[in-house]
Scaffold this active site. Structure first.
Site, PDB file in Angstrom:
ATOM      1  N   LYS A 195       0.466  -1.057  -0.082  1.00  0.00           N
ATOM      2  CA  LYS A 195       0.080  -0.233  -0.007  1.00  0.00           C
ATOM      3  C   LYS A 195       0.897   1.162   0.175  1.00  0.00           C
ATOM      4  CE  LYS A 195      -3.284   2.434   2.565  1.00  0.00           C
ATOM      5  NZ  LYS A 195      -4.318   2.502   3.619  1.00  0.00           N
ATOM      6  N   LYS A 249      -2.360  -1.259  -3.335  1.00  0.00           N
ATOM      7  CA  LYS A 249      -3.429  -0.492  -3.858  1.00  0.00           C
ATOM      8  C   LYS A 249      -2.241   0.765  -3.749  1.00  0.00           C
ATOM      9  CE  LYS A 249      -5.987   2.102  -0.922  1.00  0.00           C
ATOM     10  NZ  LYS A 249      -6.184   2.523   0.475  1.00  0.00           N
TER      11      LYS A 249
HETATM   12  C1  PBG Z   1      -7.327   3.743   6.083  1.00  0.00           C
HETATM   13  C2  PBG Z   1      -7.888   3.640   3.854  1.00  0.00           C
HETATM   14  C3  PBG Z   1      -7.652   4.274   2.990  1.00  0.00           C
HETATM   15  C4  PBG Z   1      -8.032   3.915   2.347  1.00  0.00           C
HETATM   16  C5  PBG Z   1      -8.793   2.177   1.908  1.00  0.00           C
HETATM   17  N1  PBG Z   1      -8.267   1.925   3.468  1.00  0.00           N
HETATM   18  C6  PBG Z   1      -6.652   6.208   3.231  1.00  0.00           C
HETATM   19  C7  PBG Z   1      -5.362   5.736   3.219  1.00  0.00           C
HETATM   20  O1  PBG Z   1      -4.819   5.368   3.339  1.00  0.00           O
HETATM   21  O2  PBG Z   1      -5.164   7.528   3.864  1.00  0.00           O
HETATM   22  C8  PBG Z   1      -7.590   4.765   0.617  1.00  0.00           C
HETATM   23  C9  PBG Z   1      -9.155   4.087  -0.940  1.00  0.00           C
HETATM   24  C10 PBG Z   1      -9.175   5.025  -2.014  1.00  0.00           C
HETATM   25  O3  PBG Z   1      -8.574   6.236  -1.974  1.00  0.00           O
HETATM   26  O4  PBG Z   1     -10.122   4.518  -2.334  1.00  0.00           O
HETATM   27  N2  PBG Z   1      -6.359   3.572   6.093  1.00  0.00           N
END
Ligand code: PBG
Length: 328
Positions: A195, A249
């Site tokens: 991520k 992601k």
């Molecule tokens: C929580 C989380 C996030 C997303 C999914 N879980 C935001 C982040 O990490 O700031 C992002 C999902 C998206 O942008 O569609 N940590």
């Protein structure tokens, strides 16, 4: 192998021949639909940067979930907007928390639906970070206990799969241990493994009210310019700690990572087609600059071909509908 002996166009000559040779198919059951749930009643709050996506109160979420089930989608991933936030993110692991209530309500009504919960603190902390903060530092180890508690509370409420998205080191192991200890050794973990600290999460942070109030997430999420080896190492650690599925992601800017993760690991690979990717398409379609249906279906096909077994996408309901409509 060269022209004129070889002519690639021979096998593109008719729709029938082209169709025979299609090897990349997206199915509704490959899709996971994100749903935002909020406290209160009679709420369906639109998210301006994500047209078509809403925050639902629990009395109205039913209608949305019904559409998901009817579309042949097997799973949702839930994100919660709590009534209040504090430094420790108490709302994340309270048995009365928004996700715990939402899971219970949804599973009562739709027992067959696979309910996945995002496990993180950022929607619940007043500072908006995914961990415990002390003197401006996001602490790793003290956060693990809270994440494990959060995951366990989701599973106790009835969640089928938990998906830690925080990127603390050791969180998958901590969650696995907590679940096993409580008798939930059969509950799967879908780990957000590679991520990235991406600019593509902007609209999500509007939707979930989870923007960090100071600094950024670069000390825990992956650097966007990091080596691909680092993504594989993150994934390997999660698998070793007990992840049953791994995630990359965002999706579109990291297709190479999806592909490498798929080659390297035997477990299912999930890609997250994130909020900013959704917003780009929606904005261009609104202006009439892109054909939404064709571009989205092409994108889904690309994610599948890159190696995604499952795709988390805000387009899921539309994609399922389009797949039915037309033999894409
Ligand atoms: C929580 C989380 C996030 C997303 C999914 N879980 C935001 C982040 O990490 O700031 C992002 C999902 C998206 O942008 O569609 N940590």
């Amino acid at each position: 192998m060269s022209f004129p002996i070889t002519r690639m166009r021979r096998l593109r000559k008719s729709a029938g021949i082209r169709k025979m040779l299609q090897t990349n198919h997206v199915l509704p059951e490959n899709l996971i639909y994100p749903v935002f749930v909020t406290m209160g009643k009679n709420k369906k709050n639109p998210i301006p940067s994500m047209p078509g996506i809403y925050q639902f109160s629990l009395d109205l979420v039913r209608e949305e979930i019904e559409k998901v089930v009817k579309a042949g989608i097997q799973a949702v991933i839930l994100f919660g907007i709590p009534a209040s936030k504090d430094a420790q993110g108490t709302g994340a692991y309270s048995s009365e928390g928004i996700i715990q209530q939402a899971v219970y309500v949804i599973k009562q009504e739709f027992p067959e639906l696979v309910v996945i919960t995002d496990v993180c603190l950022c929607e619940y902390t007043d500072h908006g970070h995914c961990g415990v903060v002390k003197d401006g530092i996001i602490l790793n180890d003290p956060t693990l206990e809270l994440l494990a508690q959060t995951a366990l509370s989701h599973v106790q409420a009835g969640a089928d799969i938990v998906a830690p998205s925080d990127m603390m080191d050791g969180r998958v192991g901590a969650i696995r241990q907590a679940l096993d200890k409580a008798g939930f050794s059969e509950t799967a973990i879908m780990a957000y493994s590679a991520k990235y600290a991406s600019a593509f999460y902007g609209p999500f942070r509007d939707a979930a009210g989870s923007a960090p109030q100071f600094g950024d997430r670069k000390t825990y999420q992956m650097d966007t310019k990091a080596s691909w080896q680092q993504a594989l190492l993150e994934t390997a650690l999660d698998v070793e700690e007990g992840a049953d599925m791994v995630m990359v992601k965002p999706a579109l800017a990291y297709l190479d990572i999806i592909s490498r993760v798929k080659e390297e690991f035997l477990c299912p690979v999930v890609s997250y087609n994130v909020s900013g990717e959704y917003a780009m398409i929606k904005a261009a379609a609104e202006k009439g600059w892109l054909d939404e249906k064709q571009t989205v279906l092409e994108m889904m096909t690309g994610l599948k071909r890159a190696g995604s077994d499952l795709i988390i996408t805000y387009h899921a309901l539309d994609v399922a509908k389009w797949l039915k409509e037309e033999n894409f």
